[in-house]
Design a protein around this motif. Structure first.
Motif, PDB file in Angstrom:
ATOM      1  N   UNK A 117     -22.325  12.535  12.866  1.00 48.30           N
ATOM      2  CA  UNK A 117     -21.920  11.445  13.759  1.00 48.30           C
ATOM      3  C   UNK A 117     -20.693  11.866  14.562  1.00 48.30           C
ATOM      4  N   UNK A 118     -20.471  11.205  15.684  1.00 48.25           N
ATOM      5  CA  UNK A 118     -19.310  11.480  16.515  1.00 48.25           C
ATOM      6  C   UNK A 118     -18.450  10.232  16.601  1.00 48.25           C
ATOM      7  N   UNK A 119     -17.156  10.442  16.783  1.00 49.64           N
ATOM      8  CA  UNK A 119     -16.200   9.334  16.891  1.00 49.64           C
ATOM      9  C   UNK A 119     -15.650   9.296  18.304  1.00 49.64           C
ATOM     10  N   UNK A 120     -15.727   8.128  18.921  1.00 50.87           N
ATOM     11  CA  UNK A 120     -15.123   7.917  20.229  1.00 50.87           C
ATOM     12  C   UNK A 120     -14.060   6.829  20.097  1.00 50.87           C
ATOM     13  N   UNK A 121     -12.903   7.057  20.713  1.00 49.66           N
ATOM     14  CA  UNK A 121     -11.833   6.067  20.688  1.00 49.66           C
ATOM     15  C   UNK A 121     -11.664   5.465  22.075  1.00 49.66           C
ATOM     16  N   UNK A 122     -11.620   4.154  22.140  1.00 51.85           N
ATOM     17  CA  UNK A 122     -11.262   3.448  23.357  1.00 51.85           C
ATOM     18  C   UNK A 122      -9.937   2.741  23.078  1.00 51.85           C
ATOM     19  N   UNK A 123      -9.322   2.164  24.087  1.00 51.90           N
ATOM     20  CA  UNK A 123      -8.055   1.477  23.815  1.00 51.90           C
ATOM     21  C   UNK A 123      -8.163   0.416  22.725  1.00 51.90           C
ATOM     22  N   UNK A 124      -9.337  -0.182  22.554  1.00 49.19           N
ATOM     23  CA  UNK A 124      -9.470  -1.294  21.619  1.00 49.19           C
ATOM     24  C   UNK A 124     -10.368  -1.007  20.422  1.00 49.19           C
ATOM     25  N   UNK A 125     -11.171   0.042  20.462  1.00 57.28           N
ATOM     26  CA  UNK A 125     -12.204   0.211  19.439  1.00 57.28           C
ATOM     27  C   UNK A 125     -12.296   1.648  18.944  1.00 57.28           C
ATOM     28  N   UNK A 126     -12.788   1.773  17.709  1.00 54.61           N
ATOM     29  CA  UNK A 126     -13.299   3.037  17.181  1.00 54.61           C
ATOM     30  C   UNK A 126     -14.818   2.919  17.206  1.00 54.61           C
ATOM     31  N   UNK A 128     -20.936   5.303  37.530  1.00 56.07           N
ATOM     32  CA  UNK A 128     -19.646   4.622  37.483  1.00 56.07           C
ATOM     33  C   UNK A 128     -18.837   5.235  36.339  1.00 56.07           C
ATOM     34  N   UNK A 129     -17.825   6.018  36.688  1.00 56.21           N
ATOM     35  CA  UNK A 129     -17.038   6.748  35.693  1.00 56.21           C
ATOM     36  C   UNK A 129     -15.653   6.126  35.584  1.00 56.21           C
ATOM     37  N   UNK A 130     -15.195   5.921  34.351  1.00 61.31           N
ATOM     38  CA  UNK A 130     -13.879   5.325  34.114  1.00 61.31           C
ATOM     39  C   UNK A 130     -13.070   6.207  33.178  1.00 61.31           C
ATOM     40  N   UNK A 131     -11.913   6.624  33.640  1.00 57.86           N
ATOM     41  CA  UNK A 131     -10.987   7.417  32.843  1.00 57.86           C
ATOM     42  C   UNK A 131      -9.862   6.510  32.362  1.00 57.86           C
ATOM     43  N   UNK A 132      -9.487   6.646  31.088  1.00 55.26           N
ATOM     44  CA  UNK A 132      -8.435   5.814  30.498  1.00 55.26           C
ATOM     45  C   UNK A 132      -7.507   6.674  29.660  1.00 55.26           C
ATOM     46  N   UNK A 133      -6.291   6.176  29.468  1.00 50.36           N
ATOM     47  CA  UNK A 133      -5.373   6.763  28.508  1.00 50.36           C
ATOM     48  C   UNK A 133      -4.755   5.621  27.706  1.00 50.36           C
ATOM     49  N   UNK A 134      -4.710   5.791  26.393  1.00 52.89           N
ATOM     50  CA  UNK A 134      -4.047   4.819  25.523  1.00 52.89           C
ATOM     51  C   UNK A 134      -2.601   5.269  25.371  1.00 52.89           C
ATOM     52  N   UNK A 135      -1.684   4.548  25.991  1.00 53.65           N
ATOM     53  CA  UNK A 135      -0.304   5.026  26.085  1.00 53.65           C
ATOM     54  C   UNK A 135       0.538   4.657  24.872  1.00 53.65           C
ATOM     55  N   UNK A 147      -4.168   9.701  23.908  1.00 54.04           N
ATOM     56  CA  UNK A 147      -5.597   9.568  23.673  1.00 54.04           C
ATOM     57  C   UNK A 147      -6.290   9.264  25.004  1.00 54.04           C
ATOM     58  N   UNK A 148      -6.994  10.264  25.534  1.00 50.70           N
ATOM     59  CA  UNK A 148      -7.719  10.104  26.790  1.00 50.70           C
ATOM     60  C   UNK A 148      -9.183   9.784  26.507  1.00 50.70           C
ATOM     61  N   UNK A 149      -9.821   9.080  27.442  1.00 54.15           N
ATOM     62  CA  UNK A 149     -11.267   8.853  27.332  1.00 54.15           C
ATOM     63  C   UNK A 149     -11.878   8.865  28.725  1.00 54.15           C
ATOM     64  N   UNK A 150     -13.137   9.272  28.791  1.00 56.41           N
ATOM     65  CA  UNK A 150     -13.907   9.266  30.040  1.00 56.41           C
ATOM     66  C   UNK A 150     -15.264   8.682  29.705  1.00 56.41           C
ATOM     67  N   UNK A 151     -15.604   7.538  30.346  1.00 58.63           N
ATOM     68  CA  UNK A 151     -16.810   6.812  29.961  1.00 58.63           C
ATOM     69  C   UNK A 151     -17.665   6.484  31.168  1.00 58.63           C
TER      70      UNK A 151
END
Length: 296
Positions: free
Chosen positions: A68-77, A164-171, A138-142
């Protein structure tokens, strides 16, 4: 969901493991698939049990097991895996009567929760602020759906559609940050340096794909927030190649939010109506190097 021919796969996301129950009437046709042809995850884990009537198959795996793979978003694992069905001819038979299938599975867990500290007034710096300063960002690209509200469930596109690509960083507890996409390259393998390769974003934040005559690719302005950057890219394929899988690799970076954008930290799109490059924020001159190619 209840396990029935209309919903043949049920998932329970537990505290430390995922339980997947599969109805062997996987396609709702009345023809039961073989349990031996079902596996879980990239590690191809086998089922742990079958029902007495043998119409149900159960998989149990730890959240980190079976590839399995783990993805982190600002609000979720988000733990991601998949159920695979690969029909294999039995005995001396050399034909199969069903298609292979892959069912994506996700378990979402909140990263944040509320605690009450009304009775506590610490006079020292909280430990978590010290720890966060030492952690990597923690960067993410979704891939997002068309209205940007949620992550897109499918990564399949038809030519003529837009990604539609969204890049985020959890600061965390860092000073306010502004996110930029330094470059993005498309390839046919996970190696971003492989050939053929096509630059979507280059020159420290120029969305060069939008310069093409047949493209409408652009950054979305204004941003929803400083630590997020959204952009759209018209779907494409590599000429002369029949493969239908393309890898997009992007380099993300941040600068302090109170620092004005500059030629090194920018997000610039090409406006075909005016034939000029325009930034998501900042003065237009920071995009001039997108045309000359002499960016830092």
């Amino acid at each position: 969901q209840a396990v029935a021919p209309l919903h043949p796969v049920a998932v329970q996301c537990q505290e430390a493991q995922v339980v997947v129950t599969v109805h062997r009437d996987l396609f709702g046709t009345g023809r039961l698939v073989r349990a031996a042809d079902l596996t879980l995850g990239s590690a191809a884990c086998l089922p742990v049990a079958q029902s007495a009537a043998e119409s149900m198959v159960t998989f149990v795996a730890g959240l980190h097991e079976c590839g399995s793979t783990l993805q982190m978003t600002p609000d979720s694992l988000i733990y991601k895996t998949s159920l695979s069905y690969k029909p294999v001819p039995s005995g001396n038979v050399i034909i199969v009567r069903t298609n292979a299938a892959v069912v994506p599975i996700e378990c979402h867990y909140p990263r944040k929760s509320n605690v009450s500290s009304n009775a506590v007034r610490p006079t020292w710096a909280p430990f978590r602020s010290t720890l966060s300063a030492e952690e990597r960002l923690m960067f993410s690209l979704r891939l997002m759906n068309d209205d940007w509200s949620t992550e897109r469930l499918s990564n399949g596109f038809q030519l003529g559609e837009s990604l539609h690509l969204q890049a985020d960083v959890a600061s965390g507890d860092h000073v306010p940050l502004r996110l930029f996409v330094d470059d993005c390259v498309a390839t046919l393998s996970p190696d971003r340096n492989s050939s053929p390769r096509y630059a979507l974003i280059d020159l420290s934040g120029c969305l060069v794909d939008g310069r093409s005559d047949d493209a409408t690719s652009a950054f979305i302005s204004p941003r929803p927030r400083q630590e997020t950057l959204q952009f759209m890219v018209d779907a494409f394929k590599f000429a002369g190649d029949d493969r239908n899988l393309i890898y997009i690799t992007c380099h993300l970076k941040v600068s302090p939010a109170d620092q004005a954008p500059n030629p090194l930290n920018k997000a610039c799109s090409f406006n075909k109506a005016s034939s000029l490059w325009a930034p998501v924020e900042g003065t237009g001159d920071i995009c001039s190097c997108c045309e000359t190619g002499n960016c830092p």
